[in-house]
Design a protein around this motif. Structure first.
Motif, mmCIF file in Angstrom:
data_model
loop_
_atom_site.group_PDB
_atom_site.id
_atom_site.type_symbol
_atom_site.label_atom_id
_atom_site.label_comp_id
_atom_site.label_asym_id
_atom_site.label_seq_id
_atom_site.Cartn_x
_atom_site.Cartn_y
_atom_site.Cartn_z
ATOM 1 N N TYR A 222 27.713 6.942 -13.035
ATOM 2 C CA TYR A 222 26.751 7.971 -13.176
ATOM 3 C C TYR A 222 25.058 6.707 -12.822
ATOM 4 O O TYR A 222 24.945 5.783 -13.508
ATOM 5 C CB TYR A 222 26.076 8.746 -14.607
ATOM 6 N N VAL A 223 24.741 7.396 -11.616
ATOM 7 C CA VAL A 223 23.288 6.353 -11.595
ATOM 8 C C VAL A 223 22.448 7.468 -11.327
ATOM 9 O O VAL A 223 22.184 8.372 -10.419
ATOM 10 C CB VAL A 223 23.086 5.722 -10.266
ATOM 11 N N LEU A 224 21.084 7.270 -12.565
ATOM 12 C CA LEU A 224 19.691 8.918 -12.378
ATOM 13 C C LEU A 224 18.798 7.576 -11.549
ATOM 14 O O LEU A 224 18.410 6.447 -11.193
ATOM 15 C CB LEU A 224 19.204 8.052 -13.531
ATOM 16 N N VAL A 225 19.099 8.339 -10.185
ATOM 17 C CA VAL A 225 17.695 7.853 -9.213
ATOM 18 C C VAL A 225 16.094 8.101 -8.855
ATOM 19 O O VAL A 225 16.138 10.038 -9.420
ATOM 20 C CB VAL A 225 18.498 7.828 -7.583
ATOM 21 N N ARG A 226 15.804 7.852 -9.014
ATOM 22 C CA ARG A 226 13.996 8.059 -9.138
ATOM 23 C C ARG A 226 13.601 8.407 -7.651
ATOM 24 O O ARG A 226 13.992 8.150 -6.490
ATOM 25 C CB ARG A 226 13.022 7.543 -9.528
ATOM 26 N N PRO A 227 12.148 9.519 -7.074
ATOM 27 C CA PRO A 227 11.887 10.149 -5.834
ATOM 28 C C PRO A 227 11.687 8.738 -5.216
ATOM 29 O O PRO A 227 11.757 8.889 -3.599
ATOM 30 C CB PRO A 227 11.179 10.951 -6.613
ATOM 31 N N ASP A 228 11.161 7.669 -5.682
ATOM 32 C CA ASP A 228 11.306 6.689 -5.080
ATOM 33 C C ASP A 228 12.816 5.172 -4.255
ATOM 34 O O ASP A 228 12.408 4.420 -3.968
ATOM 35 C CB ASP A 228 10.261 5.698 -5.314
ATOM 36 N N HIS A 229 13.918 5.655 -4.250
ATOM 37 C CA HIS A 229 14.917 5.116 -4.442
ATOM 38 C C HIS A 229 15.441 4.458 -5.574
ATOM 39 O O HIS A 229 16.180 3.504 -5.451
ATOM 40 C CB HIS A 229 15.308 4.228 -3.401
ATOM 41 N N LEU A 230 14.680 4.449 -6.415
ATOM 42 C CA LEU A 230 15.117 3.311 -7.640
ATOM 43 C C LEU A 230 15.128 3.907 -8.584
ATOM 44 O O LEU A 230 15.201 4.959 -9.106
ATOM 45 C CB LEU A 230 13.249 2.975 -8.249
ATOM 46 N N VAL A 231 15.909 3.008 -9.147
ATOM 47 C CA VAL A 231 17.451 3.515 -10.829
ATOM 48 C C VAL A 231 16.918 3.464 -11.720
ATOM 49 O O VAL A 231 15.707 2.502 -11.776
ATOM 50 C CB VAL A 231 18.609 1.940 -10.201
ATOM 51 N N ALA A 232 16.560 4.988 -12.224
ATOM 52 C CA ALA A 232 16.183 4.526 -13.850
ATOM 53 C C ALA A 232 17.123 4.443 -14.913
ATOM 54 O O ALA A 232 16.467 4.093 -15.740
ATOM 55 C CB ALA A 232 15.335 5.982 -13.181
ATOM 56 N N TRP A 233 18.441 5.058 -14.284
ATOM 57 C CA TRP A 233 19.397 4.854 -15.055
ATOM 58 C C TRP A 233 20.625 5.122 -14.723
ATOM 59 O O TRP A 233 21.011 5.131 -13.737
ATOM 60 C CB TRP A 233 19.618 5.519 -16.041
ATOM 61 N N ASP B 195 0.803 -0.710 0.257
ATOM 62 C CA ASP B 195 0.731 0.188 -0.015
ATOM 63 C C ASP B 195 1.242 1.124 0.223
ATOM 64 O O ASP B 195 0.746 2.041 -1.137
ATOM 65 C CB ASP B 195 -0.732 -0.406 1.372
ATOM 66 N N VAL B 196 1.941 1.239 1.071
ATOM 67 C CA VAL B 196 3.013 2.204 1.363
ATOM 68 C C VAL B 196 3.464 2.291 -0.036
ATOM 69 O O VAL B 196 3.356 3.554 -1.139
ATOM 70 C CB VAL B 196 3.980 2.138 2.088
ATOM 71 N N ALA B 197 4.215 2.047 -1.156
ATOM 72 C CA ALA B 197 4.759 1.396 -1.863
ATOM 73 C C ALA B 197 3.544 2.421 -3.580
ATOM 74 O O ALA B 197 4.505 3.434 -4.153
ATOM 75 C CB ALA B 197 5.570 0.564 -2.776
ATOM 76 N N GLY C 117 2.188 8.912 -6.339
ATOM 77 C CA GLY C 117 2.210 10.131 -5.958
ATOM 78 C C GLY C 117 3.232 11.051 -6.275
ATOM 79 O O GLY C 117 3.069 12.411 -7.204
ATOM 80 N N TRP C 118 4.111 10.593 -6.323
ATOM 81 C CA TRP C 118 5.423 11.591 -6.862
ATOM 82 C C TRP C 118 5.472 11.796 -8.705
ATOM 83 O O TRP C 118 5.491 12.192 -9.529
ATOM 84 C CB TRP C 118 6.951 10.804 -7.142
ATOM 85 N N GLY D 256 17.552 14.138 -3.765
ATOM 86 C CA GLY D 256 16.428 15.723 -4.004
ATOM 87 C C GLY D 256 14.953 14.893 -4.369
ATOM 88 O O GLY D 256 14.660 13.745 -4.095
ATOM 89 N N PRO D 257 14.136 15.540 -3.522
ATOM 90 C CA PRO D 257 12.637 15.117 -3.665
ATOM 91 C C PRO D 257 12.782 14.851 -5.245
ATOM 92 O O PRO D 257 11.410 14.177 -5.085
ATOM 93 C CB PRO D 257 12.361 16.950 -3.588
ATOM 94 N N GLU D 258 13.146 15.306 -6.394
ATOM 95 C CA GLU D 258 12.610 14.809 -7.583
ATOM 96 C C GLU D 258 13.152 13.540 -8.391
ATOM 97 O O GLU D 258 14.617 12.388 -7.389
ATOM 98 C CB GLU D 258 12.372 15.570 -9.120
ATOM 99 N N LEU D 259 13.848 13.806 -10.131
ATOM 100 C CA LEU D 259 15.222 13.317 -10.100
ATOM 101 C C LEU D 259 16.513 13.329 -9.433
ATOM 102 O O LEU D 259 16.569 15.008 -9.043
ATOM 103 C CB LEU D 259 15.381 12.159 -11.806
ATOM 104 N N THR D 260 17.602 12.505 -9.162
ATOM 105 C CA THR D 260 18.577 12.378 -8.515
ATOM 106 C C THR D 260 19.977 12.142 -9.491
ATOM 107 O O THR D 260 19.457 10.899 -9.546
ATOM 108 C CB THR D 260 18.941 12.315 -7.102
ATOM 109 N N LEU D 261 20.986 12.356 -10.206
ATOM 110 C CA LEU D 261 21.624 12.032 -10.887
ATOM 111 C C LEU D 261 23.244 12.114 -10.075
ATOM 112 O O LEU D 261 23.604 12.903 -9.038
ATOM 113 C CB LEU D 261 22.822 13.244 -12.141
ATOM 114 N N VAL D 262 23.583 10.839 -9.353
ATOM 115 C CA VAL D 262 24.149 10.420 -8.334
ATOM 116 C C VAL D 262 25.419 10.202 -8.980
ATOM 117 O O VAL D 262 25.485 9.280 -9.989
ATOM 118 C CB VAL D 262 24.118 8.795 -7.501
#
Length: 550
Positions: free
Chosen positions: A493-504, A313-315, A321-322, A447-453
């Motif tokens: 380079y790792v692109l992270v979504r707001p839910d901590h999941l890796v997008a690229w 449910d939380v996920a 939401g995002w 960050g609250p949105e996308l983050t490039l680590v």
């Protein structure tokens, strides 16, 4: 009937899912309206388990530490006792899952540990948070009755109970978070896909000073006794007992008598509530219809007979939401919100199977006990199935294998262990939770949105982040260093979504950064998404990984 102006997101239901969805939207600076038929949060006892992954997601909203301070249950940490009857010695016990080591800094532990909370306390906590937030218009005592999905809007009808006035609310998006008997799901005409035949079960909330119950509560809050279950409610002498009901049989006239018959209890009972439900696991055939969405129990029936776990449910709430926030703010493309269904329905289908495994284990134990199996045989059965408790690998390690907004890679990341977290930056995975060089948790710097680590010097990474921001995408550029990061994060380079999941991810700047951004924000064309081809510039068409960084 009054007609009110269009709102960005209308949420039906202010339970945990609806509340967390509203708070997630506010976290991204998007206003919403929440309609809730109950003027006050529920007051009856109940226990809810927020697993470590859920607490990580709630930490982003500033809720984790406050939940531990305000809602934590002091008592047994978890575990399940299995017995033929309460008057007999236990046949076995599933211990509570071990807490992650506090000194584990290699990505193999959760940033947050799980938390048992009182359901009433959680409901009151979240309702108060909704009332405080200036971006959330909470309308308590408003009952949702109907909706129409019309192109780029949803028209909802709600009844204001205090005045008897019906209101028509126009919303750009609507989220049905109204529970297992969802009116939103009914209005959308979406059926549930169920495993097996209906499985009726009766639950009795009661208080009892029975000494046998008190003794069991000291060992574990959950008891399986033959075909019945008991769950301590974290509130002194409050319990919920559940028993199966034959299909077509009327509900018990005297639920206390049912408990005495099935459990062999003596003493005085104060019955507080009786309910009946179908525990056959089920998932909605669709999660999205136009601009209307289902989340939480409205989308999946995964209620167990013991303590309520709400990780799915939380996920749901965070994912929806995002993505809705990105859509409302304009940087999310037309495919981003639509990706909620393949991502979250896929997760629910997996959880449905795991839920069914737990239900079938309990039913088999009951049948073995009814067949007078020896205590030794029952003990062996319980021990064999104990792996179901230590499922950290499943909770933290699942991957979005089929998501249309993740830049997938060819090959396989390897097996997924059931019982432990394996840190990975494989696209679709939860990013590794490790400390930075200064000791701060990396997750807290996202960050609250996308983050490039960025594990490099920062020059090329800054350029990539700036190019994204020029497109109107809010992207944080995070320079990450330290031994723990270098060991667990295996790409530069790792692109992270707001839910901590890796997008690229990649070790080099991509040859087509625009294609990457289009994919992860849902701007790809429908034809390309449906074709099954790799996105332009991914590792299956243009090599992105040119060098591995140590």
């Amino acid at each position: 009937m009054t007609v009110q102006a269009s709102i960005p997101v209308l949420i039906v239901g202010a339970g945990p899912v609806g509340a967390i969805l509203a708070l997630e939207l506010a976290h991204h600076s998007v206003p919403c309206t929440v309609v809730e038929r109950s003027p006050e949060p529920p007051r009856h006892p109940g226990v809810i388990f927020l697993d470590g992954r859920s607490m990580e997601l709630l930490r982003r909203l500033g809720l984790a530490s406050r939940l531990r301070a305000d809602c934590r249950i002091e008592g047994p940490a978890g575990g399940v006792v299995w017995t033929r009857g309460l008057d007999q010695p236990p046949a076995g016990m599933w211990p509570a899952p071990p807490e992650p080591r506090a000194d584990a800094v290699d990505g193999t532990a959760a940033l947050e540990t799980g938390l048992w909370v009182r359901g009433a306390a959680l409901a009151a906590f979240l309702r108060a948070a909704l009332r405080r937030d200036p971006l959330i218009d909470l309308r308590e005592g408003w009952t949702f009755t109907d909706l129409r999905v019309e192109g780029d809007r949803v028209l909802a009808t709600v009844l204001e109970q205090r005045t008897g006035v019906r209101h028509a609310l126009e919303a750009a998006h609507l989220a049905g978070c109204d529970g297992a008997r969802s009116t939103v799901r009914r209005c959308l005409g979406i059926p549930l896909d169920r495993i097996g035949p209906p499985a009726r079960r009766c639950a009795v909330l009661f208080r009892s000073s029975d000494a046998t119950l008190a003794a069991h509560a000291e060992a574990a809050p959950e008891i399986v006794a033959g075909e019945a279950t008991l769950t301590w409610q974290g509130d002194g002498d409050a319990w919920v007992g559940t028993v199966p009901l034959d299909e077509g049989a009327p509900a018990a006239v005297d639920p206390a008598e049912v408990l005495r018959d099935r459990l062999g209890l003596d003493g005085t009972y104060d019955v507080l509530a009786v309910s009946e439900w179908d525990e056959s696991p089920a998932v909605a055939a669709r999660y999205v219809r136009g601009r209307a969405f289902l989340a939480g129990a409205a989308a999946h029936r995964l209620r167990t007979a013991v303590g309520r776990r709400v990780g799915t449910d939380v996920a749901d709430a965070v994912d929806l939401g995002w993505k809705l926030a990105a859509t409302v703010r304009g940087w999310g493309g037309p495919r981003l919100a639509a990706s909620y269904e393949p991502e979250r329905r896929h997760a629910a289908l997996i959880d449905r199977e795991l839920h069914d495994l737990a239900v079938q284990t309990r039913l088999r134990f009951g049948r073995l006990a009814a067949a007078h199996a020896s205590r030794e045989l029952l003990a062996g059965f319980v021990a064999q199935e104990a792996h179901q408790v230590g499922d950290a690998g499943i909770a933290f390690g699942r991957r979005l294998a089929g998501s249309p907004v993740v830049c997938h890679e060819p090959g396989s990341p390897g097996d997924l262990p059931w019982d432990r977290i394996v840190p990975s930056t494989w696209p679709g995975s939860r990013a590794p939770a490790v400390p930075l060089a200064d000791g701060a948790p990396l997750f807290d710097r996202l960050g609250p949105e996308l983050t490039l680590v960025d594990l490099g010097a920062g020059g090329a990474g800054r350029v990539l982040a700036e190019r994204a921001r020029r497109r109107g995408m809010p992207m944080t550029h995070l320079l990450a260093g330290g031994p723990a990061v270098g060991a667990a994060w295996d790409r530069r380079y790792v692109l992270v979504r707001p839910d901590h999941l890796v997008a690229w991810r990649s070790d080099a700047a991509p040859s087509d950064w625009t294609a990457v951004l289009d994919r992860v924000t849902g701007h790809m064309s429908r034809e390309h998404v449906m074709s099954g081809d790799p996105f332009p510039g991914d590792t299956r068409s243009t090599p992105l990984t040119t060098e591995r960084t140590a």
